[in-house]
Design a protein around this motif. Structure first.
Motif: not given
Length: 435
Positions: A209-231
């Motif tokens: 995010l701070e390095g201005h990478s495409p926001v879809v990369k942030v979305l991928d981390v959020y879905d698969h590496c943060i919220m996925k933990e709840l599984d």
């Protein structure tokens, strides 16, 4: 085995117990805590094997204190009833933990009590990793990086040292280097607690995010590496939500929340579960923002009033200390409702999030509230103040494109020619990090 009824833990300290299984559970707990493992509940087995062991009960109380206060109290009472017959080491641990988990704890007293049980070991990676964190929080980045790398020389899988090195790289705006390093380390995180696992991925997402990478990369981390933990069956929800919310708030401030609207809405629904409230201040503040921004005002109001009530029941010293937390909570509540003028009034024109460590957050975690403040200043026409603050910040850290964009807005509001220079700098940084 030493004298009758005394055994030695893995560090060589004396523990009053007859049970090998009790000592084994204690040693396993040490490993889990130091490695941020997800099996810290192993300590609950220790008092099962020896209900009179002071150390077993004390550590079980520490483990239970944040999620099951009544159980923690029971363990502390059991430990206290056998305090007189325990070893000096156990007494020191009991005194420190009792102070730490007390509702009226005095942090200075707790710190001094912990110094009594501190034992240096130059060959343990943990020592250097733990040293790195306070160094970076004091702004001594070169020393912090040196300590983290020393820890990793001893044990390349020291998760805390990996995390500390990422802090340094991130602060120095070495975003691609930080992402590459953390992604290479990520296979060693599989046994980490929910907090450590999702927090390390939160750092990766922030670097994107701070390095201005495409926001879809942030979305991928959020879905698969943060919220996925709840599984996972043994996931700890508050620890996951803390990192998820910290990321969503930054996305909101940057105007990048559109892809995440459904996710924020779903998360806000989960946050109405009052079992999540009052576990830690940082989480409570982030929940206030999520609830108010999704128009769940009655829940947010109840959460805020509950925080105030808890502070009102503290002793005078603690009340004075926590007043900063209350004022920040009130400001976040108003910010989430869109009451920018009131929110800014609560924060004031000399706000600095680093002065709010009382909520239990690192400088990096607190910085999101600086960004909230910058936004409030711009939204209320305080362009001169924004320019002053960000220009001063660039004296130590000038590699974040978002801050240059805020500076550009400030200059434009003032009709100043420097807006072109700020835009050029932002454009250059945005194209430089992740190509």
């Amino acid at each position: 085995m030493g004298e009758k009824g005394v055994k030695f833990d893995k560090w060589g300290y004396q523990v009053k117990t007859f049970s090998d299984k009790c000592i084994s559970a204690i040693n396993d707990f040490y490993d889990q805590v130091l490695n941020y493992g997800r099996k810290r509940s192993i300590i609950l087995e220790a008092p099962v094997h020896d209900g009179s062991c002071v150390l077993a009960n004390t550590l079980a109380a520490y483990f239970s204190s944040s999620t099951h206060p009544s159980e923690a109290l029971s363990f502390i009472q059991s430990a206290k009833s056998h305090y007189d017959e325990s070893t000096d080491y156990e007494k020191a641990i009991f005194d420190a933990v009792s102070c730490l988990i007390s509702e009226d704890r005095d942090d200075d007293d707790a710190l001094q009590l912990h110094f009594k049980v501190l034992r240096e070991n130059e060959e343990e990676a943990y020592i250097h990793g733990m040293l790195s964190f306070p160094l970076l929080e004091l702004g001594r980045m070169e020393d912090a990086e040196r300590a983290a790398r020393k820890a990793l020389e001893i044990n390349e899988h020291d998760v805390w040292a990996q995390h500390c090195l990422c802090h340094v790289l991130q602060y120095e705006c070495r975003f691609p280097e930080a992402v590459q390093f953390m992604e290479e380390c990520s296979p060693s995180w599989s046994s980490c607690s929910s907090f450590m696992y999702t927090h390390n991925w939160w750092h990766v997402a922030l670097c994107y995010l701070e390095g201005h990478s495409p926001v879809v990369k942030v979305l991928d981390v959020y879905d698969h590496c943060i919220m996925k933990e709840l599984d996972k069956d043994d996931a700890t929800r508050p620890e996951v939500y803390l990192n998820a919310l910290g990321l969503l708030l930054r996305l909101h401030i940057r105007g990048e929340i559109s892809l995440f609207e459904d996710r924020l809405k779903n998360l806000a629904e989960l946050l109405t579960d009052k079992a999540l409230w009052y576990l830690e201040w940082q989480l409570d503040l982030l929940m206030l923002w999520a609830l108010t921004s999704r128009n769940k005002l009655s829940d947010a109001q109840e959460l805020l009033e509950g925080l105030k009530l808890r502070v009102s029941k503290m002793n005078d010293k603690k009340q004075k200390l926590m007043q900063r937390g209350v004022s920040l909570a009130e400001a976040v509540y108003e910010y989430g409702r869109g009451n920018d003028e009131h929110a800014l009034q609560l924060l004031g024109l000399d706000f600095n999030a680093c002065d709010y460590k009382v909520i239990g957050a690192s400088d990096e975690q607190l910085d999101v509230f600086n960004e909230v403040w910058y936004s409030l200043l711009l939204n209320t026409g305080q362009a001169t103040k924004v320019i002053e603050v960000i220009e001063r910040r660039f004296e130590s850290r000038d590699g974040v494109p978002f801050l240059w964009r805020l500076l550009e807005k400030g200059y434009l509001m003032m009709g100043r020619e420097e807006a072109v220079r700020a835009a050029d700098k932002a454009n250059h940084l945005e194209s430089a990090y992740f190509r």
